[in-house]
Scaffold this motif. Structure first.
Motif, PDB file in Angstrom:
ATOM      1  N   ILE A 307       0.832  -1.198   0.000  1.00 58.94           N
ATOM      2  CA  ILE A 307       0.000   0.000   0.000  1.00 58.94           C
ATOM      3  C   ILE A 307       0.869   1.252   0.000  1.00 58.94           C
ATOM      4  O   ILE A 307       0.591   2.222  -0.711  1.00 58.94           O
ATOM      5  N   VAL A 308       1.931   1.234   0.791  1.00 57.18           N
ATOM      6  CA  VAL A 308       2.847   2.377   0.860  1.00 57.18           C
ATOM      7  C   VAL A 308       3.379   2.720  -0.517  1.00 57.18           C
ATOM      8  O   VAL A 308       3.360   3.886  -0.945  1.00 57.18           O
ATOM      9  N   GLN A 309       3.857   1.731  -1.239  1.00 54.52           N
ATOM     10  CA  GLN A 309       4.418   1.978  -2.566  1.00 54.52           C
ATOM     11  C   GLN A 309       3.362   2.517  -3.527  1.00 54.52           C
ATOM     12  O   GLN A 309       3.611   3.467  -4.277  1.00 54.52           O
ATOM     13  N   SER A 310       2.164   1.930  -3.504  1.00 47.98           N
ATOM     14  CA  SER A 310       1.091   2.356  -4.415  1.00 47.98           C
ATOM     15  C   SER A 310       0.670   3.791  -4.154  1.00 47.98           C
ATOM     16  O   SER A 310       0.471   4.577  -5.089  1.00 47.98           O
ATOM     17  N   ILE A 311       0.535   4.152  -2.879  1.00 46.91           N
ATOM     18  CA  ILE A 311       0.091   5.507  -2.546  1.00 46.91           C
ATOM     19  C   ILE A 311       1.187   6.532  -2.820  1.00 46.91           C
ATOM     20  O   ILE A 311       0.909   7.656  -3.251  1.00 46.91           O
ATOM     21  N   LEU A 312       2.433   6.164  -2.586  1.00 54.86           N
ATOM     22  CA  LEU A 312       3.525   7.093  -2.885  1.00 54.86           C
ATOM     23  C   LEU A 312       3.576   7.426  -4.377  1.00 54.86           C
ATOM     24  O   LEU A 312       3.875   8.557  -4.752  1.00 54.86           O
ATOM     25  N   LYS A 313       3.260   6.460  -5.217  1.00 56.85           N
ATOM     26  CA  LYS A 313       3.229   6.724  -6.660  1.00 56.85           C
ATOM     27  C   LYS A 313       2.185   7.787  -6.987  1.00 56.85           C
ATOM     28  O   LYS A 313       2.399   8.627  -7.870  1.00 56.85           O
ATOM     29  N   LEU A 314       1.044   7.744  -6.281  1.00 58.41           N
ATOM     30  CA  LEU A 314       0.007   8.753  -6.498  1.00 58.41           C
ATOM     31  C   LEU A 314       0.507  10.145  -6.113  1.00 58.41           C
ATOM     32  O   LEU A 314       0.033  11.155  -6.642  1.00 58.41           O
ATOM     33  N   ASN A 315       1.455  10.190  -5.197  1.00 61.70           N
ATOM     34  CA  ASN A 315       1.999  11.461  -4.716  1.00 61.70           C
ATOM     35  C   ASN A 315       3.319  11.825  -5.396  1.00 61.70           C
ATOM     36  O   ASN A 315       4.021  12.726  -4.944  1.00 61.70           O
TER      37      ASN A 315
END
Length: 351
Positions: A307-315
């Motif tokens: 989840i951390v990696q996926s959300i960081l990509k959004l940011n």
């Protein structure tokens, strides 16, 4: 002149809708239509000439209704069109089942996590004030709670901190669902003081660090980062939650910040459980838990770092892991290997 309209209704062999844009009166046409019949009529809804028909196979039924004048006049064109819908019934049903299964897994996981966290909140309250005491005399509830708090100030303070942590986790669960599983997630990018954002999450875990006799040092920093606060809240929650779980007892967690070449970083430097070659390769795969975490039964569901990696990509951000940074510090405590590991969240690095 209105553009040609095409209405269809597709059900699987069990009669469950696969895909449809029919409603109201149109569904009656589907129900009354035989599989071998093509009919032309004046639509009762649009008053336009239309042709409709149904095809049926072991995979289900496909119904088609059109007002395209070329198709209405040509039985061959209509049969071809209807045949296409009938031919893809099996594939569409399989796709629908797979998508539904994936949605169900996500929804069940959300409900399970929310139920678990809600249960923990309730338990904290009842550990402080028993359910029997609260229900024994409903007219004296406030007095009973005040008496319990006054006689157990430390326990009350601890319960409040834990409830705050569980509530933050509940907020995180909803944020993950909104940001990762909605079709068009809404991101609100604003400038925030990154140290303050970090502290807003870090303070929730201070009791966890205190219980492990970990000293937390947060260096000063006044830099700002453009980010979506709600989703970065999720990132920091999972990173700090893992830190609290796996950090070496009686050690120091150093939280520092840097800004170089338009890149701002939040750095978590600690002595924590050894990160193996297998871990570093698979750490961002959903369902994967660390080697030593599994051995010590500390592992969760293995979705946090994914989840951390996926959300960081959004940011437009990323996380970098440096393991065994200072080998001279390596220690074994109770047969557990601890090394100097660094987790760095970078913003503006254009990953």
């Amino acid at each position: 002149m209105s553009s040609p309209q095409l209405y269809f209704h597709m059900v699987n062999s069990k009669g469950k809708a696969i895909y449809s844009n029919l409603s109201g009166h149109c569904l009656k046409c589907f129900e009354n239509c035989s599989s071998s019949r093509q009919s032309s009529l004046k639509c009762q809804v649009t008053s336009q000439p239309r042709k409709f028909g149904k095809t049926e196979s072991s995979h289900g039924k496909a119904f088609l209704c059109v007002n395209d004048s070329n198709i209405v006049r040509s039985s061959r064109l209509f049969k071809e069109k209807l045949g296409i819908y009938g031919a893809v019934l099996e594939e569409l049903d399989t796709m629908r089942s797979e998508i539904t299964a994936e949605i169900n897994v996500t929804t069940k996981r959300l409900l399970h996590n929310l139920s678990s966290l809600n249960g923990k909140n309730i338990q904290e309250i009842y550990d402080l004030v028993s359910q029997e005491a609260l229900t024994g005399n409903i007219n004296e509830q406030l007095k009973i709670v005040k008496t319990s708090i006054n006689s157990n100030l430390t326990d009350a303070a601890t319960a409040i901190l834990k409830i705050a942590k569980y509530n933050a986790a509940i907020k995180t669960e909803f944020a993950v669902f909104k940001k990762l599983y909605e079709t068009s997630p809404v991101l609100q990018f604003k400038e925030h003081l990154i140290r303050k954002v970090t502290l807003n999450i870090l303070h929730i875990f201070f009791q966890d660090f205190t219980d492990k006799h970990v000293y937390v040092e947060v260096e000063p920093f006044d830099g700002k980062v453009e980010l979506d606060y709600e989703s970065i809240h999720v990132v920091l929650y999972h990173v700090i939650d893992n830190t609290a779980k796996y950090i070496q007892p009686h050690s120091i967690l150093l939280v520092s910040f840097s800004h170089k070449n338009k890149v701002t970083s939040v750095i978590f430097d600690m002595m924590s459980l050894q990160i193996s070659d297998e871990d570093i390769k698979n750490i961002f795969l959903e369902g994967y838990s660390g080697t030593w975490a599994r051995k010590q039964h500390l592992a969760g569901d293995g979705i946090g770092m994914s989840i951390v990696q996926s959300i960081l990509k959004l940011n437009r951000a990323e996380i970098r892991i440096t393991r065994n940074k200072t080998p001279a510090k390596n220690v074994n405590i109770g047969n557990l290997p601890y090394e100097n590991n660094v987790f760095e969240i970078t913003f503006g690095s254009n990953p």
